[in-house]
Design a protein around this motif. Structure first.
Motif, PDB file in Angstrom:
ATOM      1  N   ALA A   1      -8.305   3.731   2.827  1.00 31.95           N
ATOM      2  CA  ALA A   1      -8.813   5.094   2.986  1.00 31.95           C
ATOM      3  C   ALA A   1      -7.762   6.008   3.620  1.00 31.95           C
ATOM      4  O   ALA A   1      -7.625   7.172   3.227  1.00 31.95           O
ATOM      5  CB  ALA A   1     -10.092   5.095   3.812  1.00 31.95           C
ATOM      6  N   LEU A   2      -7.006   5.495   4.603  1.00 40.15           N
ATOM      7  CA  LEU A   2      -5.946   6.285   5.229  1.00 40.15           C
ATOM      8  C   LEU A   2      -4.894   6.685   4.192  1.00 40.15           C
ATOM      9  O   LEU A   2      -4.468   7.839   4.135  1.00 40.15           O
ATOM     10  CB  LEU A   2      -5.289   5.502   6.373  1.00 40.15           C
ATOM     11  CG  LEU A   2      -6.096   5.384   7.652  1.00 40.15           C
ATOM     12  CD1 LEU A   2      -5.497   4.322   8.568  1.00 40.15           C
ATOM     13  CD2 LEU A   2      -6.189   6.719   8.379  1.00 40.15           C
ATOM     14  N   LYS A   3      -4.487   5.724   3.380  1.00 35.62           N
ATOM     15  CA  LYS A   3      -3.482   6.014   2.347  1.00 35.62           C
ATOM     16  C   LYS A   3      -4.009   7.045   1.355  1.00 35.62           C
ATOM     17  O   LYS A   3      -3.285   7.963   0.967  1.00 35.62           O
ATOM     18  CB  LYS A   3      -3.074   4.723   1.634  1.00 35.62           C
ATOM     19  CG  LYS A   3      -2.203   3.845   2.506  1.00 35.62           C
ATOM     20  CD  LYS A   3      -1.788   2.562   1.808  1.00 35.62           C
ATOM     21  CE  LYS A   3      -0.943   1.726   2.765  1.00 35.62           C
ATOM     22  NZ  LYS A   3      -0.534   0.454   2.210  1.00 35.62           N
ATOM     23  N   ALA A   4      -5.276   6.911   0.971  1.00 34.38           N
ATOM     24  CA  ALA A   4      -5.883   7.866   0.034  1.00 34.38           C
ATOM     25  C   ALA A   4      -5.945   9.269   0.637  1.00 34.38           C
ATOM     26  O   ALA A   4      -5.843  10.265  -0.078  1.00 34.38           O
ATOM     27  CB  ALA A   4      -7.279   7.397  -0.363  1.00 34.38           C
ATOM     28  N   ALA A   5      -6.091   9.347   1.951  1.00 36.38           N
ATOM     29  CA  ALA A   5      -6.170  10.636   2.647  1.00 36.38           C
ATOM     30  C   ALA A   5      -4.789  11.152   3.065  1.00 36.38           C
ATOM     31  O   ALA A   5      -4.690  12.173   3.748  1.00 36.38           O
ATOM     32  CB  ALA A   5      -7.073  10.506   3.871  1.00 36.38           C
ATOM     33  N   SER A   6      -3.735  10.431   2.685  1.00 32.70           N
ATOM     34  CA  SER A   6      -2.352  10.788   3.048  1.00 32.70           C
ATOM     35  C   SER A   6      -2.146  10.850   4.561  1.00 32.70           C
ATOM     36  O   SER A   6      -1.434  11.715   5.072  1.00 32.70           O
ATOM     37  CB  SER A   6      -1.946  12.117   2.404  1.00 32.70           C
ATOM     38  OG  SER A   6      -1.978  12.003   0.997  1.00 32.70           O
ATOM     39  N   ILE A   7      -2.795   9.918   5.274  1.00 33.02           N
ATOM     40  CA  ILE A   7      -2.612   9.781   6.725  1.00 33.02           C
ATOM     41  C   ILE A   7      -1.777   8.525   6.943  1.00 33.02           C
ATOM     42  O   ILE A   7      -2.162   7.437   6.516  1.00 33.02           O
ATOM     43  CB  ILE A   7      -3.954   9.660   7.459  1.00 33.02           C
ATOM     44  CG1 ILE A   7      -4.798  10.919   7.233  1.00 33.02           C
ATOM     45  CG2 ILE A   7      -3.728   9.421   8.955  1.00 33.02           C
ATOM     46  CD1 ILE A   7      -6.224  10.819   7.780  1.00 33.02           C
ATOM     47  N   LYS A   8      -0.628   8.674   7.593  1.00 32.47           N
ATOM     48  CA  LYS A   8       0.236   7.522   7.847  1.00 32.47           C
ATOM     49  C   LYS A   8      -0.333   6.696   8.996  1.00 32.47           C
ATOM     50  O   LYS A   8      -0.864   7.242   9.963  1.00 32.47           O
ATOM     51  CB  LYS A   8       1.653   7.979   8.173  1.00 32.47           C
ATOM     52  CG  LYS A   8       2.333   8.620   6.983  1.00 32.47           C
ATOM     53  CD  LYS A   8       3.789   8.843   7.241  1.00 32.47           C
ATOM     54  CE  LYS A   8       4.419   9.388   5.967  1.00 32.47           C
ATOM     55  NZ  LYS A   8       5.814   9.071   5.875  1.00 32.47           N
ATOM     56  N   ALA A   9      -0.210   5.371   8.881  1.00 31.93           N
ATOM     57  CA  ALA A   9      -0.704   4.457   9.911  1.00 31.93           C
ATOM     58  C   ALA A   9       0.474   3.692  10.503  1.00 31.93           C
ATOM     59  O   ALA A   9       1.267   3.095   9.771  1.00 31.93           O
ATOM     60  CB  ALA A   9      -1.720   3.488   9.317  1.00 31.93           C
ATOM     61  N   TYR A  10       0.577   3.728  11.826  1.00 31.51           N
ATOM     62  CA  TYR A  10       1.675   3.071  12.529  1.00 31.51           C
ATOM     63  C   TYR A  10       1.156   1.958  13.426  1.00 31.51           C
ATOM     64  O   TYR A  10       0.088   2.085  14.031  1.00 31.51           O
ATOM     65  CB  TYR A  10       2.453   4.088  13.369  1.00 31.51           C
ATOM     66  CG  TYR A  10       3.187   5.096  12.519  1.00 31.51           C
ATOM     67  CD1 TYR A  10       4.475   4.844  12.067  1.00 31.51           C
ATOM     68  CD2 TYR A  10       2.574   6.283  12.148  1.00 31.51           C
ATOM     69  CE1 TYR A  10       5.142   5.766  11.276  1.00 31.51           C
ATOM     70  CE2 TYR A  10       3.232   7.212  11.357  1.00 31.51           C
ATOM     71  CZ  TYR A  10       4.525   6.943  10.919  1.00 31.51           C
ATOM     72  OH  TYR A  10       5.166   7.847  10.132  1.00 31.51           O
ATOM     73  N   ILE A  11       1.941   0.891  13.513  1.00 30.29           N
ATOM     74  CA  ILE A  11       1.587  -0.269  14.338  1.00 30.29           C
ATOM     75  C   ILE A  11       1.926   0.048  15.789  1.00 30.29           C
ATOM     76  O   ILE A  11       3.079   0.347  16.117  1.00 30.29           O
ATOM     77  CB  ILE A  11       2.347  -1.523  13.878  1.00 30.29           C
ATOM     78  CG1 ILE A  11       2.055  -1.802  12.397  1.00 30.29           C
ATOM     79  CG2 ILE A  11       1.995  -2.717  14.751  1.00 30.29           C
ATOM     80  CD1 ILE A  11       2.987  -2.826  11.764  1.00 30.29           C
ATOM     81  N   ALA A  12       0.923  -0.040  16.661  1.00 34.60           N
ATOM     82  CA  ALA A  12       1.117   0.253  18.082  1.00 34.60           C
ATOM     83  C   ALA A  12       2.017  -0.787  18.734  1.00 34.60           C
ATOM     84  O   ALA A  12       2.020  -1.957  18.366  1.00 34.60           O
ATOM     85  CB  ALA A  12      -0.229   0.298  18.795  1.00 34.60           C
TER      86      ALA A  12
END
Length: 108
Positions: free
Chosen positions: A77-88
């Motif tokens: 869903a994040l990728k579909a929304a163009s929101i980048k996800a980073y590993i803490a």
């Protein structure tokens, strides 16, 4: 850039919440004016919490998230929304935001 971080408490010094979709709070940090706010996600849903929180983050104009864990559905869903996800990384919410600003965090 607006960054969202799941946190255990409503402080910049808080530990990151181990959970993404069912976090106690989310910090929304705006790098343009160095402002931030917290919100509590609605965790009443049994299923689909990942997709629901991503929709809320998208509505809030989030560009990136920093998290220890992101479920498969939430990541899709994040990728579909163009929101980048980073590993803490180790450290608190504020330290992870600084690491992202310095481009020292890896993407999921």
């Amino acid at each position: 850039m607006k960054i969202a971080v799941p946190s255990k408490e409503k402080t910049l010094e808080s530990e990151l919440d181990e959970r993404f979709a069912r976090a106690a709070y989310f910090l929304v940090y705006d790098t343009e004016n160095e402002s931030y706010e917290f919100f509590s996600p609605d965790n009443s849903q049994e299923h689909g919490a990942g997709t629901k929180i991503v929709n809320e983050l998208s509505e809030r104009g989030i560009d990136a998230v920093i998290s220890k864990n992101v479920g498969e559905n939430a990541l899709t869903a994040l990728k579909a929304a163009s929101i980048k996800a980073y590993i803490a990384s180790d450290g608190n919410v504020k330290e992870n935001i600084e690491l992202l600003k310095s481009e020292k965090l890896q993407e999921f």
